[in-house]
Design an enzyme around this catalytic site. Structure first.
Site, PDB file in Angstrom:
ATOM      1  N   HIS A  40     -56.078 -29.542  87.084  1.00 14.12           N
ATOM      2  CA  HIS A  40     -55.687 -28.282  86.462  1.00 14.12           C
ATOM      3  C   HIS A  40     -56.038 -28.277  84.972  1.00 14.12           C
ATOM      4  O   HIS A  40     -55.497 -29.062  84.202  1.00 14.12           O
ATOM      5  CB  HIS A  40     -54.182 -28.104  86.647  1.00 14.12           C
ATOM      6  N   GLU A  67     -60.422 -27.455  87.430  1.00 13.45           N
ATOM      7  CA  GLU A  67     -60.162 -26.027  87.260  1.00 13.45           C
ATOM      8  C   GLU A  67     -60.192 -25.709  85.773  1.00 13.45           C
ATOM      9  O   GLU A  67     -59.779 -26.533  84.947  1.00 13.45           O
ATOM     10  CB  GLU A  67     -58.792 -25.699  87.873  1.00 13.45           C
ATOM     11  N   ASP A  69     -60.277 -22.144  82.681  1.00  6.95           N
ATOM     12  CA  ASP A  69     -60.026 -20.723  82.399  1.00  6.95           C
ATOM     13  C   ASP A  69     -61.083 -20.231  81.417  1.00  6.95           C
ATOM     14  O   ASP A  69     -61.429 -20.933  80.462  1.00  6.95           O
ATOM     15  CB  ASP A  69     -58.648 -20.546  81.758  1.00  6.95           C
ATOM     16  N   HIS A  82     -57.110 -21.095  78.051  1.00  8.53           N
ATOM     17  CA  HIS A  82     -56.124 -20.501  78.956  1.00  8.53           C
ATOM     18  C   HIS A  82     -55.422 -19.301  78.348  1.00  8.53           C
ATOM     19  O   HIS A  82     -55.401 -18.216  78.924  1.00  8.53           O
ATOM     20  CB  HIS A  82     -55.086 -21.538  79.378  1.00  8.53           C
ATOM     21  N   GLU A 150     -61.548 -19.958  86.685  1.00  7.29           N
ATOM     22  CA  GLU A 150     -60.672 -18.788  86.663  1.00  7.29           C
ATOM     23  C   GLU A 150     -61.078 -17.808  85.570  1.00  7.29           C
ATOM     24  O   GLU A 150     -61.175 -18.189  84.395  1.00  7.29           O
ATOM     25  CB  GLU A 150     -59.215 -19.193  86.434  1.00  7.29           C
TER      26      GLU A 150
END
Length: 339
Positions: A40, A67, A69, A82, A150
């Site tokens: 993450h 993962e 952002d 993020h 993301e």
């Protein structure tokens, strides 16, 4: 996806999983195949989130999927961040004290490149930078890792889907190999996920959230995954998702977040999820190995309740003491990779 404090989640470090699992009720038999562990924002329990150091930490731990952002700067550059503001994870308030509220969209890429994105996490990472998406993709090519990307707050950045796909294309991430097995694009925005599917139908996509079961067939038209927070999951919901085929003709998948301890990892693995997103992906991997899970299950069943509680608390306390040492061990591994 919220980031939990390290002290609250490190009770399941390698070597302590059996003790922690001893403190929770027995669950269903483990899956024959463990779910994918996904780092993450990189391995953000060990290194500052969404930095190249966090990618390297995941690599050092042997974790293949990371993962991140993505947001857009004032001058149209894509950066890996993020929050919609820069203040939590950089020294932006010190460098630009008169630019409150320090939104990503109000700064140029050159200004963001000046920020220290590591010191807030640990002095070991002083000088770590906010990477651009281009830098991030090139780094993943070097480490041979895969990406769950993301699109963050797409409503703030109209047209960002085309920008992301353009960057992926220019860096070679839309070739057959990447779209088949190395890339998934997800978002909380259903319209954003749909836009990615419409513009690049070969790319696998995921919707972040827990749609009602009756709505799942609509999502299956443009999303290959339904990716809910682990607190909303049930085994029946996972079964309902798996019963549908996504836009590429394969059963839909479930990647759940953010799971940072062994007990929760075992719980969602037993529900049948396909991937588990964690700040501590090594903890998830070790806790959900079928052989390890079976052994831990035996200990849970045989131990008296009082003994289970005492063993679990002792394990958590020992893990808290170990957490600082573990983080520095991973930092040393990262340094050796970069050396």
């Amino acid at each position: 996806m919220s980031l939990r404090p390290a002290a609250a989640v490190t009770g399941s470090l390698a070597g302590l999983c059996a003790f922690v699992l001893a403190a929770v009720p027995a669950q269903a038999a483990p899956r024959a195949e463990a779910p994918l562990p996904i780092a993450h924002r990189g391995a953000s329990g060990y290194a500052p989130e969404n930095t190249l150091a966090a990618v390297d930490a995941a690599h050092a731990l042997g974790v293949r999927w990371v993962e991140n952002d993505v947001q857009r700067t004032r001058d149209g550059e894509l950066v890996v961040m993020h929050d919609a503001t820069l203040s939590r994870t950089t020294d932006v308030e010190e460098l630009f004290p008169d630019r409150a509220p320090w939104r990503v969209a109000d700064f140029t890429a050159a200004e963001i490149a000046r920020l220290d994105a590591g010191s807030w996490f640990d002095p070991l990472y002083a000088g770590e930078r906010v990477p651009t998406l281009e830098q991030y993709l090139r780094h993943l090519n070097r480490t041979r890792q895969n990406l769950l990307l993301e699109i963050k707050r797409p409503e703030l950045y109209p047209g960002i889907e085309a920008d992301v796909l353009g960057e992926l294309r220019s860096e070679g991430w839309l070739d057959r190999q990447h779209v088949r097995s190395k890339l998934v694009i997800q978002s909380f925005g259903a319209d954003s996920v749909r836009a990615v599917h419409d513009q690049a139908p070969a790319v696998r996509t995921g919707f972040l959230g827990t749609p009602a079961v009756a709505e799942l067939p609509d999502y299956a038209r443009f999303s290959d995954q339904i990716n809910p927070p682990h607190t909303t999951l049930t085994a029946e919901y996972v079964r309902q998702v798996h019963a549908l085929k996504g836009p590429h003709g394969r059963p839909m998948e479930v990647f759940t977040w953010t799971v940072n301890d062994a007990a929760a990892a075992r719980r969602v693995a037993d529900m049948g999820v396909d991937g588990i997103i964690s700040n501590y992906p090594d903890v998830v991997r070790d806790a959900t190995r079928p052989a390890a899970g079976a052994a831990a299950g035996g200990e849970r069943e045989d131990a008296p309740e009082e003994a289970r509680e005492e063993a679990g608390e002792d394990a958590r306390e020992e893990a808290r003491e170990e957490a600082g040492r573990e983080r520095r061990n991973v930092s040393d591994l990262v340094a050796s990779l970069r050396g």
